[in-house]
Design a protein around this motif. Structure first.
Motif, short mmCIF file in Angstrom:
data_model
loop_
_atom_site.label_atom_id
_atom_site.label_comp_id
_atom_site.label_asym_id
_atom_site.label_seq_id
_atom_site.Cartn_x
_atom_site.Cartn_y
_atom_site.Cartn_z
N VAL A 77 28.97 41.18 39.10
CA VAL A 77 29.68 42.48 38.62
C VAL A 77 31.13 41.57 38.51
CG1 VAL A 77 29.92 44.65 37.91
CG2 VAL A 77 27.77 43.57 38.07
N PHE A 78 31.86 41.33 39.44
CA PHE A 78 32.80 42.01 40.15
C PHE A 78 33.60 40.64 39.65
CE2 PHE A 78 36.79 41.06 42.71
CZ PHE A 78 37.25 42.14 43.22
N CYS A 80 32.34 39.11 36.86
CA CYS A 80 32.15 39.60 35.62
C CYS A 80 33.02 39.87 35.09
CB CYS A 80 31.37 39.74 34.81
SG CYS A 80 29.85 38.36 35.04
N MET A 81 33.91 40.98 35.43
CA MET A 81 35.13 41.74 35.17
C MET A 81 36.12 40.88 35.43
SD MET A 81 34.06 44.51 33.74
CE MET A 81 35.40 45.69 33.52
N MET A 178 25.83 40.14 33.55
CA MET A 178 26.81 41.54 33.80
C MET A 178 25.23 42.53 34.34
SD MET A 178 29.63 43.27 33.21
CE MET A 178 30.40 44.19 34.20
N GLN A 182 23.93 43.67 37.66
CA GLN A 182 23.75 45.40 37.50
C GLN A 182 22.57 46.17 38.52
OE1 GLN A 182 26.82 47.11 35.34
NE2 GLN A 182 26.99 49.16 36.11
N MET A 201 29.70 50.18 42.25
CA MET A 201 30.12 49.32 41.07
C MET A 201 31.29 49.53 40.43
SD MET A 201 27.02 47.56 39.98
CE MET A 201 25.83 46.51 41.20
N ASN A 202 31.07 51.43 39.76
CA ASN A 202 32.24 51.60 38.45
C ASN A 202 33.35 51.24 39.48
OD1 ASN A 202 30.37 51.80 37.17
ND2 ASN A 202 30.37 54.10 37.52
N GLN A 205 34.78 47.28 39.69
CA GLN A 205 35.30 46.82 38.35
C GLN A 205 36.90 47.04 38.04
OE1 GLN A 205 32.90 48.10 35.18
NE2 GLN A 205 30.66 48.11 36.26
N GLN A 206 37.13 48.32 38.50
CA GLN A 206 38.66 48.81 37.83
C GLN A 206 39.06 47.93 38.71
OE1 GLN A 206 38.40 50.47 35.79
NE2 GLN A 206 37.20 50.71 35.24
N ALA A 208 38.54 44.39 40.45
CA ALA A 208 38.10 43.22 40.19
C ALA A 208 39.37 43.22 38.57
CB ALA A 208 36.71 42.95 39.33
N GLY A 209 38.96 43.84 37.49
CA GLY A 209 40.02 44.00 36.90
C GLY A 209 41.74 43.27 36.77
#
Length: 233
Positions: A77-78, A80-81, A178, A182, A201-202, A205-206, A208-209
């Protein structure tokens, strides 16, 4: 726990702000501000993790990382973001700056990929229930890697049809990776870890962005400087 709140704020805030600042100004990653905030973030995160592991009721239970499939899911997920947000930043810049298109046309070019990605989410959910994550995640990673390789060779002479096609396949690959990663990662956790797994995870994700966009802008800036150097010579 007040100390955990402070450490997490300094940790994630410092890392995100440091990486975000790396794409600003001529100094880039060597900027004292970037180095300072990243170091503050890393030290704070280390202290935060140590505190969480010692508390009986931690703010975020990092023991969720003891489950290998959850850890793999977080990493996927990291990634993918990072890919999604860096491509959302670089492709419009390339379309408007390199191909001299308007913002409206650039948005229309990227629209099909976004729509297909949204439509594929429920489809991937049904395929995940039927075939499991392996038959979605592995092909999805192959597609994403192949598209990123093709995008690295895009020039101002590339056609719009090529950009649209590559972006569509990129979004298809992301959708294949993704959601299954997840869901499978969270499914591996015991029920008492569900809230912590979701929070982890949430939050990442921030982060990673921020990292993805900062790295992408840094690579783009370095490429621009090299190109301008060859033109001037």
């Amino acid at each position: 726990d007040v100390l955990s709140v402070v450490l997490s704020t300094l940790g994630f805030g410092g890392v995100v702000f440091g990486f975000s600042s790396a794409g600003e100004g001529p100094e880039g990653w060597s900027s004292p501000k970037v180095i300072f905030f990243i170091l503050v973030g890393i030290v704070s995160l280390v202290l935060f993790c140590l505190r969480q592991l010692k508390m009986e009721q931690p703010m975020i239970n990092l023991r969720a990382f003891r489950y290998p499939m959850f850890t793999v899911g977080v990493v996927l997920v990291f990634i993918c973001m990072m890919v999604i947000l860096s491509s959302m930043l670089l492709l419009p810049l390339y379309l408007q700056g390199g191909m001299v298109l308007s913002a409206f046309i650039a948005g229309l070019i990227l629209l099909p990929g976004g729509v297909i990605n949204g439509l594929l989410s429920p489809v991937m959910g049904r395929l995940f229930d039927k075939y499991g994550p392996k038959w979605l995640v592995i092909p999805g990673l192959v597609i994403v890697a192949a598209v990123l390789w093709f995008l690295s060779g895009v020039t101002t002479a590339s056609t719009i049809a090529l950009i649209v096609t590559l972006h569509i396949f990129l979004m298809i690959g992301i959708a294949m990776v993704m959601m299954p990663a997840q869901t499978n990662g969270l499914n591996e956790l015991p029920k008492q870890y569900y809230p912590d797994g979701t929070a982890i995870m949430n939050t990442l994700q921030q982060v990673a962005g921020a990292i993805g966009t900062a790295v992408a802008v840094s690579i783009m800036s370095a490429g621009q400087e090299d190109y301008l150097g060859t033109v001037e010579n």
